[in-house]
Design an enzyme around this catalytic site. Structure first.
Site, PDB file in Angstrom:
ATOM      1  N   ARG A  92      43.816  25.232  41.740  1.00  0.00           N
ATOM      2  CA  ARG A  92      44.767  26.113  40.305  1.00  0.00           C
ATOM      3  C   ARG A  92      45.312  25.273  39.471  1.00  0.00           C
ATOM      4  O   ARG A  92      45.903  25.782  38.763  1.00  0.00           O
ATOM      5  CB  ARG A  92      45.432  27.121  41.107  1.00  0.00           C
ATOM      6  CG  ARG A  92      44.740  28.401  41.122  1.00  0.00           C
ATOM      7  CD  ARG A  92      45.510  29.410  41.454  1.00  0.00           C
ATOM      8  NE  ARG A  92      45.350  30.749  41.615  1.00  0.00           N
ATOM      9  CZ  ARG A  92      44.592  31.438  42.191  1.00  0.00           C
ATOM     10  NH1 ARG A  92      44.015  31.307  43.307  1.00  0.00           N
ATOM     11  NH2 ARG A  92      44.666  32.797  41.969  1.00  0.00           N
ATOM     12  N   ARG A 131      40.875  47.225  42.774  1.00  0.00           N
ATOM     13  CA  ARG A 131      40.344  46.258  43.721  1.00  0.00           C
ATOM     14  C   ARG A 131      40.890  46.963  45.018  1.00  0.00           C
ATOM     15  O   ARG A 131      42.160  47.054  45.363  1.00  0.00           O
ATOM     16  CB  ARG A 131      40.773  44.965  43.582  1.00  0.00           C
ATOM     17  CG  ARG A 131      40.540  44.077  44.842  1.00  0.00           C
ATOM     18  CD  ARG A 131      40.426  42.488  44.554  1.00  0.00           C
ATOM     19  NE  ARG A 131      41.885  41.916  43.912  1.00  0.00           N
ATOM     20  CZ  ARG A 131      41.652  40.694  43.771  1.00  0.00           C
ATOM     21  NH1 ARG A 131      40.708  39.884  43.847  1.00  0.00           N
ATOM     22  NH2 ARG A 131      42.987  40.343  43.297  1.00  0.00           N
ATOM     23  N   ARG A 174      49.827  37.198  36.096  1.00  0.00           N
ATOM     24  CA  ARG A 174      49.023  36.248  37.057  1.00  0.00           C
ATOM     25  C   ARG A 174      47.932  35.726  35.844  1.00  0.00           C
ATOM     26  O   ARG A 174      47.517  34.604  35.835  1.00  0.00           O
ATOM     27  CB  ARG A 174      48.123  36.972  37.974  1.00  0.00           C
ATOM     28  CG  ARG A 174      49.221  37.199  39.193  1.00  0.00           C
ATOM     29  CD  ARG A 174      48.490  38.398  40.170  1.00  0.00           C
ATOM     30  NE  ARG A 174      47.225  37.934  40.752  1.00  0.00           N
ATOM     31  CZ  ARG A 174      46.350  38.819  41.014  1.00  0.00           C
ATOM     32  NH1 ARG A 174      46.715  40.182  40.925  1.00  0.00           N
ATOM     33  NH2 ARG A 174      45.198  38.461  41.630  1.00  0.00           N
TER      34      ARG A 174
HETATM   35  P1  ADP Z   1      42.949  36.090  42.743  1.00  0.00           P
HETATM   36  O1  ADP Z   1      41.644  35.553  43.178  1.00  0.00           O
HETATM   37  O2  ADP Z   1      42.852  37.630  42.681  1.00  0.00           O
HETATM   38  O3  ADP Z   1      43.337  35.405  41.714  1.00  0.00           O
HETATM   39  P2  ADP Z   1      44.121  34.969  45.060  1.00  0.00           P
HETATM   40  O4  ADP Z   1      43.758  35.682  46.213  1.00  0.00           O
HETATM   41  O5  ADP Z   1      43.296  33.796  45.073  1.00  0.00           O
HETATM   42  O6  ADP Z   1      44.144  35.923  43.795  1.00  0.00           O
HETATM   43  O7  ADP Z   1      45.420  34.312  45.033  1.00  0.00           O
HETATM   44  C1  ADP Z   1      46.672  35.389  45.275  1.00  0.00           C
HETATM   45  C2  ADP Z   1      47.828  34.560  45.026  1.00  0.00           C
HETATM   46  O8  ADP Z   1      47.930  33.433  46.202  1.00  0.00           O
HETATM   47  C3  ADP Z   1      48.294  33.706  43.682  1.00  0.00           C
HETATM   48  O9  ADP Z   1      48.859  34.775  42.644  1.00  0.00           O
HETATM   49  C4  ADP Z   1      49.113  32.781  44.177  1.00  0.00           C
HETATM   50  O10 ADP Z   1      50.275  33.445  44.344  1.00  0.00           O
HETATM   51  C5  ADP Z   1      48.653  32.345  45.471  1.00  0.00           C
HETATM   52  N1  ADP Z   1      47.743  31.172  45.371  1.00  0.00           N
HETATM   53  C6  ADP Z   1      46.606  31.461  45.856  1.00  0.00           C
HETATM   54  N2  ADP Z   1      45.897  30.173  45.503  1.00  0.00           N
HETATM   55  C7  ADP Z   1      46.930  29.231  45.291  1.00  0.00           C
HETATM   56  C8  ADP Z   1      46.619  28.020  44.724  1.00  0.00           C
HETATM   57  N3  ADP Z   1      45.639  27.254  44.852  1.00  0.00           N
HETATM   58  N4  ADP Z   1      47.799  27.480  44.252  1.00  0.00           N
HETATM   59  C9  ADP Z   1      48.980  28.058  44.271  1.00  0.00           C
HETATM   60  N5  ADP Z   1      49.150  29.544  44.667  1.00  0.00           N
HETATM   61  C10 ADP Z   1      47.967  30.017  44.938  1.00  0.00           C
HETATM   62  P1  ADP Z   2      38.547  36.991  42.080  1.00  0.00           P
HETATM   63  O1  ADP Z   2      38.539  36.534  43.614  1.00  0.00           O
HETATM   64  O2  ADP Z   2      38.132  36.062  41.041  1.00  0.00           O
HETATM   65  O3  ADP Z   2      39.969  37.655  42.138  1.00  0.00           O
HETATM   66  P2  ADP Z   2      37.216  39.649  43.313  1.00  0.00           P
HETATM   67  O4  ADP Z   2      35.925  38.881  43.864  1.00  0.00           O
HETATM   68  O5  ADP Z   2      38.297  39.936  44.136  1.00  0.00           O
HETATM   69  O6  ADP Z   2      37.806  38.513  42.085  1.00  0.00           O
HETATM   70  O7  ADP Z   2      36.866  40.630  42.398  1.00  0.00           O
HETATM   71  C1  ADP Z   2      37.958  41.437  41.741  1.00  0.00           C
HETATM   72  C2  ADP Z   2      37.470  42.921  41.799  1.00  0.00           C
HETATM   73  O8  ADP Z   2      36.130  43.083  40.810  1.00  0.00           O
HETATM   74  C3  ADP Z   2      36.819  43.534  43.180  1.00  0.00           C
HETATM   75  O9  ADP Z   2      37.270  44.867  42.939  1.00  0.00           O
HETATM   76  C4  ADP Z   2      35.598  43.309  43.149  1.00  0.00           C
HETATM   77  O10 ADP Z   2      34.660  44.348  44.209  1.00  0.00           O
HETATM   78  C5  ADP Z   2      35.267  43.512  41.486  1.00  0.00           C
HETATM   79  N1  ADP Z   2      34.054  42.779  41.018  1.00  0.00           N
HETATM   80  C6  ADP Z   2      33.744  41.598  41.241  1.00  0.00           C
HETATM   81  N2  ADP Z   2      32.580  41.240  40.686  1.00  0.00           N
HETATM   82  C7  ADP Z   2      32.253  42.221  39.849  1.00  0.00           C
HETATM   83  C8  ADP Z   2      31.099  42.276  38.881  1.00  0.00           C
HETATM   84  N3  ADP Z   2      30.138  41.583  38.567  1.00  0.00           N
HETATM   85  N4  ADP Z   2      31.121  43.556  38.383  1.00  0.00           N
HETATM   86  C9  ADP Z   2      31.928  44.669  38.443  1.00  0.00           C
HETATM   87  N5  ADP Z   2      33.049  44.678  39.351  1.00  0.00           N
HETATM   88  C10 ADP Z   2      33.021  43.310  40.121  1.00  0.00           C
END
Ligand code: ADP
Ligand code: ADP
Length: 221
Positions: A92, A131, A174
């Protein structure tokens, strides 16, 4: 033995990285490694790392590079990753990308391909707002990917929950953090010829098909 395969999912929070990483890992027989899931596991298990991570996660900030890198390195060195992994949420930052190269080099591999799931900010806010998570890692969406019964996991019947950091105030932070700290990786991987850009606004199955087509074409996976 064949070289391990490493796929890095790139894209803003809510783009669908986790959703797609799970499907890809299954289809390609790789292990899904999500840094966010690893932090949440630590949080649930009340480890010291979990406590530290929580203070950043709840504000939508990134956890410092050194602890994040150490956590992912340990995960990638486990036996279930010998064939490779689909990385989701890591790297990231540019520093994490550099560290990943060194880690994978040590494991006899390299980043093979980087699907970048592109989705406009407005859509991200709706996706994160709707979500619903299961404690076993499955991810639903209230409207786009609903469970059979509201707030109940299809597979094990446990209650679903909303992530603290999916609240609107944290979501905006974020997205800003992503734009500031993570989006430079798009150009980084593009310049290395590893990036494939995928339109993430389609439905889940279409996005999966697009990623599979792009990665088989580009990396011969
Ligand atoms: P999303 O997919 O919705 O962006 P994640 O589940 O990947 O969220 O991450 C949730 C939180 O965990 C981030 O907002 C951050 O605080 C932390 N995090 C996850 N991956 C990393 C990373 N590679 N470096 C720093 N913080 C991280
Ligand atoms: P990320 O890991 O990038 O943060 P997620 O895979 O957790 O994203 O997806 C975020 C939200 O959007 C979840 O609630 C998921 O079910 C929904 N979602 C994921 N892909 C799609 C898509 N192609 N169209 C609509 N909703 C989606």
């Amino acid at each position: 033995m064949a070289k391990p395969t490493y796929i890095v999912m790139l894209g803003p929070p809510g783009a669908g990285k986790g959703t797609q990483a799970k499907v890809l890992a299954k289809k390609l027989n790789l292990t899904h490694v999500s840094s966010g899931d690893l932090f949440r596991e630590n949080l649930n298990n009340k480890t010291e790392l979990g406590r530290l991570a929580q203070s950043y996660m709840s504000k939508g900030e990134l956890v410092p590079d050194d602890v994040t890198i150490a956590m992912v390195e340990e995960r990638l060195s486990r036996t279930d990753c010998v064939g490779g992994a689909v990385l989701d949420g890591f790297p990231r930052t540019p520093a994490q990308a550099g560290a990943l190269d060194a880690i994978l080099n040590g494991l006899g591999g390299e980043v093979n391909i980087v699907p970048y799931i592109s989705v406009p900010a407005k859509v991200l806010v709706d996706r994160l707002g709707g979500r619903w998570m299961s404690h076993s890692g499955r991810v639903y969406h209230a409207l786009n990917n609903p469970p059979k019964v509201k707030w109940i996991d299809d597979v094990d019947g446990s209650p679903l929950y909303q992530r603290e950091d999916d609240k609107p105030e944290t979501v905006q932070r974020r997205i800003d953090v992503y734009l500031e700290q993570t989006s430079p990786l798009i150009e980084h991987y593009r310049s290395l010829g590893l990036l494939v850009e995928i339109d993430g606004t389609d439905d889940i199955e279409s996005v999966t098909a697009d990623i599979l087509e792009a990665i088989t074409g580009a990396a011969g996976l």
